[in-house]
Write an enzyme that holds these catalytic residues in place. Structure first.
Site, mmCIF file in Angstrom:
data_model
loop_
_atom_site.group_PDB
_atom_site.id
_atom_site.type_symbol
_atom_site.label_atom_id
_atom_site.label_comp_id
_atom_site.label_asym_id
_atom_site.label_seq_id
_atom_site.Cartn_x
_atom_site.Cartn_y
_atom_site.Cartn_z
ATOM 1 N N ASP A 190 0.858 -1.191 0.000
ATOM 2 C CA ASP A 190 0.000 0.000 0.000
ATOM 3 C C ASP A 190 0.887 1.232 0.000
ATOM 4 O O ASP A 190 2.095 1.140 0.191
ATOM 5 C CB ASP A 190 -1.030 -0.011 1.140
ATOM 6 C CG ASP A 190 -0.414 0.115 2.526
ATOM 7 O OD1 ASP A 190 0.812 -0.092 2.670
ATOM 8 O OD2 ASP A 190 -1.152 0.419 3.466
ATOM 9 N N TYR A 192 2.929 4.756 0.837
ATOM 10 C CA TYR A 192 3.568 5.308 2.023
ATOM 11 C C TYR A 192 2.559 6.173 2.768
ATOM 12 O O TYR A 192 1.798 6.925 2.156
ATOM 13 C CB TYR A 192 4.772 6.160 1.639
ATOM 14 C CG TYR A 192 5.887 5.400 0.950
ATOM 15 C CD1 TYR A 192 6.562 4.367 1.590
ATOM 16 C CD2 TYR A 192 6.297 5.736 -0.345
ATOM 17 C CE1 TYR A 192 7.597 3.688 0.968
ATOM 18 C CE2 TYR A 192 7.324 5.054 -0.972
ATOM 19 C CZ TYR A 192 7.979 4.028 -0.308
ATOM 20 O OH TYR A 192 8.999 3.356 -0.931
ATOM 21 N N PHE A 232 6.525 1.893 -4.291
ATOM 22 C CA PHE A 232 7.911 2.025 -3.841
ATOM 23 C C PHE A 232 8.523 3.401 -4.135
ATOM 24 O O PHE A 232 9.531 3.769 -3.544
ATOM 25 C CB PHE A 232 8.816 0.931 -4.436
ATOM 26 C CG PHE A 232 8.486 -0.447 -3.972
ATOM 27 C CD1 PHE A 232 8.846 -0.879 -2.709
ATOM 28 C CD2 PHE A 232 7.806 -1.332 -4.800
ATOM 29 C CE1 PHE A 232 8.531 -2.162 -2.270
ATOM 30 C CE2 PHE A 232 7.488 -2.614 -4.375
ATOM 31 C CZ PHE A 232 7.854 -3.036 -3.106
ATOM 32 N N HIS A 270 10.736 -9.720 0.779
ATOM 33 C CA HIS A 270 10.438 -8.299 0.580
ATOM 34 C C HIS A 270 11.684 -7.466 0.899
ATOM 35 O O HIS A 270 12.480 -7.837 1.763
ATOM 36 C CB HIS A 270 9.285 -7.889 1.495
ATOM 37 C CG HIS A 270 8.668 -6.584 1.150
ATOM 38 N ND1 HIS A 270 9.197 -5.372 1.589
ATOM 39 C CD2 HIS A 270 7.574 -6.277 0.407
ATOM 40 C CE1 HIS A 270 8.441 -4.384 1.122
ATOM 41 N NE2 HIS A 270 7.460 -4.906 0.396
#
Length: 222
Positions: free
Chosen positions: A65, A67, A78, A187
């Site tokens: 999701d 920031y 990202f 991740h």
């Protein structure tokens, strides 16, 4: 609250936009926005789809999701706005990119040049309440972004799907074609990067898969 679906995706996502759950999601977001600050801003919610059309998509990198801190989210997974210090997960991505392909670590975390080359940087959930990561999970966004993944997976030409972390790996069943390449792994977040992300060489693997199917590699330099 929601803006129109970008032209390059409108036909592919028409059924989702016309579904009752999409209207319910829109209404819920509108109500939440009257009480809280929502990221990204309204005109950037579909930024990933705006910059990278379905036709142009060659790589799909799935985030979780946006920031939740002010000034960071702008609709590309990202990525952060120009001039904003890259968050830890993005810094780890840049470290691995340097170790993998020797690309110098950039001063910017603005990933628009990747998106313009056909890298769809999409989150599973497209909005978030300020200061509350995951606050809009389960609201209906997952139905929408699952549809995005399915439409990309329906393409005849090879697409490379990058699914980092347990949450993203759950999307593997949406990708049925044997033509596509799916890259899974840890991740890049600080909690898991040392458990398999570092040393996984995803960027060279993406380019190798593209070149194997006769496509141009991605220029990862920023």
């Amino acid at each position: 609250m929601l803006p129109p679906i970008p032209r390059g995706w409108h036909a592919a996502l028409r059924n989702e936009v016309d579904a009752p759950w999409f209207a319910a999601l829109d209404a819920r977001l509108d109500a939440d926005a009257r009480k809280h600050t929502i990221f990204p801003q309204r005109d950037e919610i579909f930024q990933a789809l705006e910059v990278t059309s379905l036709r142009a998509t060659r790589v799909l990198i799935l985030g979780q999701d946006p920031y939740a801190n002010p000034g960071q989210a702008h609709g590309l997974a990202f990525s952060v706005r120009p001039g904003v210090t890259p968050p830890p997960s993005l810094r780890n991505m840049f470290r691995e990119l340097h170790d993998d392909l020797g690309v110098p670590k950039p001063d910017t975390g603005y990933l628009l040049p990747w998106a313009r080359q056909g890298v769809l940087l999409v989150n599973a959930v497209l909005t978030v309440r300020e200061g509350q990561p995951g606050s809009h999970a389960g609201w209906g966004w997952e139905h929408f972004t699952d549809a995005v993944i399915r439409r990309v997976a329906a393409k005849k030409k090879r697409v490379v799907f990058v699914l980092w972390g347990n949450h993203a790996r759950k999307k593997v069943p949406l990708i049925e074609s044997d033509e596509h390449v799916v890259i899974t792994g840890a991740h890049p977040s600080p909690l898991s990067a040392k458990r398999g992300f570092f040393g996984s060489r995803p960027f060279s693997r993406i380019n190798a898969a593209l070149e194997e199917s006769g496509q141009k590699p991605i220029d990862w330099a920023l």
